[in-house]
Design a protein around this motif. Sequence first.
Motif, PDB file in Angstrom:
ATOM      1  N   ASN A  11       0.796  -1.233   0.000  1.00 16.28           N
ATOM      2  CA  ASN A  11       0.000   0.000   0.000  1.00 16.28           C
ATOM      3  C   ASN A  11       0.825   1.277   0.000  1.00 16.28           C
ATOM      4  O   ASN A  11       0.276   2.368  -0.135  1.00 16.28           O
ATOM      5  N   ARG A  12       2.145   1.180   0.126  1.00 20.93           N
ATOM      6  CA  ARG A  12       3.010   2.354  -0.029  1.00 20.93           C
ATOM      7  C   ARG A  12       3.573   2.455  -1.450  1.00 20.93           C
ATOM      8  O   ARG A  12       4.214   3.447  -1.787  1.00 20.93           O
ATOM      9  N   TYR A  13       3.322   1.425  -2.259  1.00 19.65           N
ATOM     10  CA  TYR A  13       3.928   1.360  -3.587  1.00 19.65           C
ATOM     11  C   TYR A  13       2.899   1.420  -4.711  1.00 19.65           C
ATOM     12  O   TYR A  13       3.124   2.092  -5.720  1.00 19.65           O
TER      13      TYR A  13
ATOM     14  N   LYS B  62      -8.401   4.052  -2.833  1.00 16.85           N
ATOM     15  CA  LYS B  62      -8.455   2.649  -3.237  1.00 16.85           C
ATOM     16  C   LYS B  62      -7.382   1.809  -2.556  1.00 16.85           C
ATOM     17  O   LYS B  62      -6.868   0.848  -3.124  1.00 16.85           O
ATOM     18  N   GLY B  63      -7.053   2.162  -1.323  1.00 19.37           N
ATOM     19  CA  GLY B  63      -6.115   1.373  -0.534  1.00 19.37           C
ATOM     20  C   GLY B  63      -4.684   1.869  -0.533  1.00 19.37           C
ATOM     21  O   GLY B  63      -3.845   1.305   0.171  1.00 19.37           O
ATOM     22  N   PHE B  64      -4.391   2.914  -1.288  1.00 24.67           N
ATOM     23  CA  PHE B  64      -3.026   3.444  -1.335  1.00 24.67           C
ATOM     24  C   PHE B  64      -2.785   4.370  -0.147  1.00 24.67           C
ATOM     25  O   PHE B  64      -3.676   5.084   0.296  1.00 24.67           O
ATOM     26  N   ASN B  65      -1.549   4.385   0.363  1.00 21.80           N
ATOM     27  CA  ASN B  65      -1.204   5.198   1.529  1.00 21.80           C
ATOM     28  C   ASN B  65       0.062   5.984   1.213  1.00 21.80           C
ATOM     29  O   ASN B  65       1.178   5.487   1.368  1.00 21.80           O
ATOM     30  N   ALA B  66      -0.103   7.205   0.753  1.00 20.71           N
ATOM     31  CA  ALA B  66       1.027   7.989   0.242  1.00 20.71           C
ATOM     32  C   ALA B  66       1.809   8.671   1.356  1.00 20.71           C
ATOM     33  O   ALA B  66       1.262   9.066   2.387  1.00 20.71           O
ATOM     34  N   SER B  67       3.116   8.806   1.120  1.00 21.46           N
ATOM     35  CA  SER B  67       3.976   9.621   1.968  1.00 21.46           C
ATOM     36  C   SER B  67       4.729  10.604   1.073  1.00 21.46           C
ATOM     37  O   SER B  67       5.107  10.258  -0.051  1.00 21.46           O
TER      38      SER B  67
ATOM     39  N   LYS C 191      12.856   1.031   3.689  1.00 22.23           N
ATOM     40  CA  LYS C 191      11.996  -0.070   3.278  1.00 22.23           C
ATOM     41  C   LYS C 191      10.773   0.352   2.475  1.00 22.23           C
ATOM     42  O   LYS C 191      10.028  -0.511   1.994  1.00 22.23           O
ATOM     43  N   HIS C 192      10.559   1.675   2.320  1.00 23.57           N
ATOM     44  CA  HIS C 192       9.324   2.121   1.691  1.00 23.57           C
ATOM     45  C   HIS C 192       9.550   3.330   0.775  1.00 23.57           C
ATOM     46  O   HIS C 192      10.265   4.269   1.147  1.00 23.57           O
ATOM     47  N   MET C 193       8.898   3.299  -0.367  1.00 23.13           N
ATOM     48  CA  MET C 193       8.924   4.439  -1.280  1.00 23.13           C
ATOM     49  C   MET C 193       7.938   5.514  -0.839  1.00 23.13           C
ATOM     50  O   MET C 193       6.896   5.223  -0.243  1.00 23.13           O
ATOM     51  N   ASN C 194       8.272   6.761  -1.146  1.00 22.65           N
ATOM     52  CA  ASN C 194       7.328   7.860  -0.974  1.00 22.65           C
ATOM     53  C   ASN C 194       6.504   7.993  -2.252  1.00 22.65           C
ATOM     54  O   ASN C 194       6.574   7.147  -3.152  1.00 22.65           O
ATOM     55  N   TRP C 195       5.729   9.079  -2.357  1.00 20.33           N
ATOM     56  CA  TRP C 195       4.876   9.256  -3.533  1.00 20.33           C
ATOM     57  C   TRP C 195       5.673   9.310  -4.831  1.00 20.33           C
ATOM     58  O   TRP C 195       5.269   8.726  -5.839  1.00 20.33           O
TER      59      TRP C 195
ATOM     60  N   GLY D  84       8.498   7.890  -5.630  1.00 15.91           N
ATOM     61  CA  GLY D  84       8.895   6.546  -6.024  1.00 15.91           C
ATOM     62  C   GLY D  84       7.697   5.682  -6.379  1.00 15.91           C
ATOM     63  O   GLY D  84       7.740   4.905  -7.339  1.00 15.91           O
ATOM     64  N   ALA D  85       6.606   5.827  -5.605  1.00 16.93           N
ATOM     65  CA  ALA D  85       5.411   5.016  -5.860  1.00 16.93           C
ATOM     66  C   ALA D  85       4.820   5.312  -7.232  1.00 16.93           C
ATOM     67  O   ALA D  85       4.308   4.407  -7.901  1.00 16.93           O
ATOM     68  N   LYS D  86       4.891   6.561  -7.658  1.00 16.64           N
ATOM     69  CA  LYS D  86       4.377   6.902  -8.988  1.00 16.64           C
ATOM     70  C   LYS D  86       5.183   6.180 -10.069  1.00 16.64           C
ATOM     71  O   LYS D  86       4.614   5.613 -11.010  1.00 16.64           O
ATOM     72  N   LYS D  87       6.490   6.194  -9.943  1.00 16.41           N
ATOM     73  CA  LYS D  87       7.332   5.476 -10.912  1.00 16.41           C
ATOM     74  C   LYS D  87       6.998   3.978 -10.898  1.00 16.41           C
ATOM     75  O   LYS D  87       6.842   3.351 -11.949  1.00 16.41           O
TER      76      LYS D  87
END
Length: 351
Positions: free
Chosen positions: A68-70, A204-209, A304-308, A310-313
């Motif tokens: 959900n962070r990706y 839709k379940g995504f959790n952005a940082s 361990k987690h991408m931010n927005w 990185g998640a967009k890519k």
Amino acid sequence: MRKKRTWPLLVLLILFLIFDAIGITVFCITELKRADSLDSYTADTIHYFYAEEPDSLDGIYLGSSAANRYWSPAEAFAEEGICIYNLGTYIQPFVATRYLIEEALKSQTEMDVIVVEVRNLVRPPDKYDSDDFKRVSDLMPYSSNRSDMIEAYLEYCKEIEAEIDYESDDYYVPAVRDDGEWAEDYDLSLLEDLYDDTSIEQDKGFNASFDVKPLSEPPEYTDREPLTRTQEELLRELLSYCREIEPEVVFVSAPFASLGGREGMLRTALDICEEEGFKTLDFNCEPLRSQLGTDWNQDFYNGKHMNWYGAKKYTDFVAAYLAETYDLADHRQEAGYDSWNKAVDTLPGSR
């Protein structure tokens, strides 16, 4: 003439009213607890899944925060027109995967693809916490599938000797948890969220940082380490189940800087998936590692987690792969996808 006796009917009526009142009371308490569970971090992801129109999804994405962070479903819809809901919840136990798939297939019978993030398969026993599972089970409607999931979770935790809550009533009937003390600070506004469709979050379940933590680029993770017996059995049981269902299942390992020495176990898990005939995507090895174009100074908020950014890519890359590989339909101009178009409007720098 003999007088009719009416007292048996009166007794039956009184008993009916008593049992009816008990039933209503139990239902109300159960619903209050379900609404209370909405306040648990990322748990609403499970609840709001049920608001999706039946047979409207192309697929689901499962996993922990590595999911959900990706994976941003709204971004995937904006770019490719595909509808893949993110059923990932914070530290989602891998043992729940099969049962979440089964739950999704009840209403989404025509899904084409299911994406499973493998990271939490290798989570060590001392990192297990029953609250991570309860945020999944508390908001699932009562069913044999839910009960089977709870039983499987408790059995798996016993096998790995995890120090969790083993009081079964706390899972099967969460309203009795802590002797009902949760109700003392109950927020009635949460009950409105349980039934008010207009309150549904559009992510839709995504959790952005949006935090940024510059990282040193890690080495390519190619070494293998063996899974434990229980981990391998759990994975192979899931693969056996996945062969029996209609949707294609692809297993992924999203990019990270470090997993504290468990990187080789993930590579082994993906090897097993490939050996069993499933497609895999490993973004911690070449060629996908380079193809994604990760900026290690910009795309993460921790190791361990991408931010927005990185998640967009990541989402754009995986969405393009899924749309092409599984010939997924483009729903952007179709009727009945208003909630997905609204989700696009909530994206950062929305179109």
